[in-house]
Design a protein around this motif. Structure first.
Motif, PDB file in Angstrom:
ATOM      1  N   UNK A   1       0.467  -0.578  -0.417  1.00  0.00           N
ATOM      2  CA  UNK A   1       0.014   0.594  -0.480  1.00  0.00           C
ATOM      3  C   UNK A   1       1.265   1.113  -0.195  1.00  0.00           C
TER       4      UNK A   1
ATOM      5  N   UNK B   1       1.666   2.964   2.293  1.00  0.00           N
ATOM      6  CA  UNK B   1       2.522   3.091   3.412  1.00  0.00           C
ATOM      7  C   UNK B   1       3.598   2.358   3.262  1.00  0.00           C
ATOM      8  N   UNK B   2       3.803   1.235   2.505  1.00  0.00           N
ATOM      9  CA  UNK B   2       4.881   0.797   2.080  1.00  0.00           C
ATOM     10  C   UNK B   2       5.720   1.141   1.056  1.00  0.00           C
ATOM     11  N   UNK B   3       5.644   2.337   1.004  1.00  0.00           N
ATOM     12  CA  UNK B   3       6.523   3.060  -0.423  1.00  0.00           C
ATOM     13  C   UNK B   3       7.052   3.716   0.272  1.00  0.00           C
ATOM     14  N   UNK B   4       8.029   3.888  -0.374  1.00  0.00           N
ATOM     15  CA  UNK B   4       9.111   5.033  -0.111  1.00  0.00           C
ATOM     16  C   UNK B   4       8.837   5.624  -0.610  1.00  0.00           C
ATOM     17  N   UNK B   5       8.349   7.364  -0.706  1.00  0.00           N
ATOM     18  CA  UNK B   5       7.846   8.483  -1.145  1.00  0.00           C
ATOM     19  C   UNK B   5       8.880   8.573  -2.332  1.00  0.00           C
ATOM     20  N   UNK B   6      10.028   8.435  -2.153  1.00  0.00           N
ATOM     21  CA  UNK B   6      11.154   9.227  -3.453  1.00  0.00           C
ATOM     22  C   UNK B   6      10.699   8.183  -4.928  1.00  0.00           C
TER      23      UNK B   6
ATOM     24  N   UNK C   1       7.637   7.763  -5.809  1.00  0.00           N
ATOM     25  CA  UNK C   1       7.066   7.899  -6.967  1.00  0.00           C
ATOM     26  C   UNK C   1       7.323   8.981  -8.280  1.00  0.00           C
ATOM     27  N   UNK C   2       8.418   9.629  -6.914  1.00  0.00           N
ATOM     28  CA  UNK C   2       9.444  10.172  -8.927  1.00  0.00           C
ATOM     29  C   UNK C   2      10.285  10.228  -9.906  1.00  0.00           C
TER      30      UNK C   2
END
Lengths: 328, 328
Positions: A306, A308-313, A315-316
């Motif tokens: 989900x 919650x599990x993704x390092x937000x970096x 996404x870029x």
């Protein structure tokens, strides 16, 4: 030069069309094909020369498509489609039946683990960005209270309910957060509130010729489970007004956490969205999450994840170095 | 039952005191000792019976403390302390000299990689939560513009500058975002703006007896690099008023991205903070990031990480199952 991420879209309603447009804004991605249960040759791409395929042909794209973005509904499409497609592809979906997420997770996680694929489930803005902000705010301010407000935005379920009232030809319902309540919370108050105290319901109704308007109004405002518990306004408009002013799909809302640190020091964290198009925005979140899912898969990650599990970096499209230099 | 995370605090100024208080709000954490360059026996804990140690004794806590939270300043303390402590412990810091972050990262990453430890660097709210929201919003809305506003909050550098003006006994400077500009952006405009167009500077000054107030005012509002380019207001107050009304350390601000999807569909993402205490809030972010760093370290992760690299779920004490069920 990094390889382009090849995307497949499953389902070509408002969300699928939004994904097609979002891919066009992301040069590191490429739309390979759109899969549909309809006759593929009867579909026309709104955003360019996309290739349509029948959903039954998906399997032939195994090893070609990097991520399938599933744009079906949560009621019946996704519970069936996500596990099947996760057994062949990395996937992203916006499954949003909150109460059934744990069970959906288990189903998809098992399929993806077995196939060695990665599935980002239940993403978008709620569940999705709003969830992320609820979590973040609670983790930082463990003593506090959080509030989610939705709107101003169209609620499909409530609009459908209006249209079932005898004498109603067409109608749209907007969920509207109560500004006075938002102001109280922003000023540091932490009231106990039911959903109905936080939101109003605004209805725009086209009546059939000769219908009794007061009777329609009564039927709407007293409708159990939909309107009876809310402050509901019914506005009668013409069909022309409906077409001119109510065809958009705006939405948005706020997640506000009001907490304390130290000796009753007030701290407020707020996240808000103001969207002219709910499906186009949700699509843009799905596309960014597809990038993150693809990267985690490239690193060997499998199973269901989900936001919650993704390092937000992830996404870029920018590298970790660029992000530290330009955005930190 | 999970083991308690054992925390050490390095530096006992406002931030260190905030971390001590934040640990008390998180039952999965335990404060083992506070390290200082001062005489440890001359320090008194504000939040309970914490143990003080001289910084030179830190090494004896190797294997005992799970994460060291470094609460020194960015100018001289952290560039020296973080690499040294990262060679013995997992660390968290709030290094906030934006332009030097890439070089700081390399230094800490090398030390932590070699020692097999994990360091979360440059976290707090800016850099930190604001950075996370800049990244998230840009990844979701690649076509758009983002705006960061700071305040209303005390700027230490500008307050120091006021106090250097002849005739000034004491003073505080608040950076205040310009509401009219925020409103324009929230309504969908995307103006080109310099920092000085987005912020006002509000000064509260205690003058020495007999000082020429107009001369002080002029000296402040014309001061190069600090006030000359801004709309600056100087308010003269008494020493009592300063003590009564300007001892807090409030801060906050907004990150707003205004972007488009599809055919010029406007979409706005906004994140905001309203903080009664900047150091206590920053401390709370450091503590949540300490939890995330500890977990990644337990999984075998090493080196320097920023908030961009952390799965946000790791900041919460709740399990992944609980988070999916309760917060997604």
């Amino acid at each position: 030069m990094q390889k382009t991420i090849k995307i497949g879209i499953v389902g070509y309603g408002n969300l699928g069309k939004g994904v097609e447009k979002a891919i066009a804004q992301n040069p590191d991605m490429e739309l390979t094909a759109i899969f549909t249960r309809r006759q593929p040759d009867q579909l026309q791409s709104t955003g360019g020369g996309a290739k349509f395929e029948h959903i039954s042909a998906a399997e032939t794209y195994k090893g070609i498509i990097d991520v399938m973005i599933l744009c079906g509904g949560s009621a019946t499409d996704l519970p069936e489609q996500t596990p099947v497609l996760a057994s062949m592809f990395n996937t992203v979906d916006s499954f949003d039946t909150h109460a059934k997420i744990p069970e959906f997770y288990e189903l998809v996680n098992a399929a993806a683990k077995q196939a060695g694929t990665l599935s980002v489930i239940s993403t978008g803005w709620d569940p999705g960005l709003f969830s992320l902000n609820r979590l973040l705010a609670e983790a930082i301010l463990p003593e506090g209270k959080d509030y989610t407000f939705w709107g101003k935005g169209v609620s499909q379920g409530h609009s459908d309910a209006i249209r079932r009232v005898p004498g109603v030809k067409a109608g749209v319902q907007y969920t509207v957060p109560v500004q006075a309540v938002i102001d109280r919370i922003r000023s540091g108050e932490t009231p106990e509130l039911e959903t109905r105290e936080k939101h109003l319901r605004d209805c725009y109704v086209v009546a059939e010729e000769g219908a009794d308007l007061e009777q329609i109004r009564q039927a709407i405002v007293t409708m159990e489970n939909y309107f009876a518990d809310y402050d509901t306004t019914v506005n009668f408009i013409t069909e022309e007004q409906l077409k001119a002013e109510h065809q958009g799909m705006p939405h948005g809302g706020f997640v506000i956490r009001s907490g304390v640190t130290g000796e009753n020091t007030k701290q407020i964290i707020e996240f808000g969205l103001k969207l002219e198009s709910n499906p186009e925005f949700t699509a843009s979140v799905l596309v960014a999450c597809a990038r993150a899912g693809y990267r985690i898969s490239q690193e060997g990650g499998t199973g269901a994840k989900t936001i919650f599990d993704l390092p937000i970096g992830y996404l870029s499209p920018k590298s970790a170095e660029e992000l530290r230099r330009d955005l930190l």
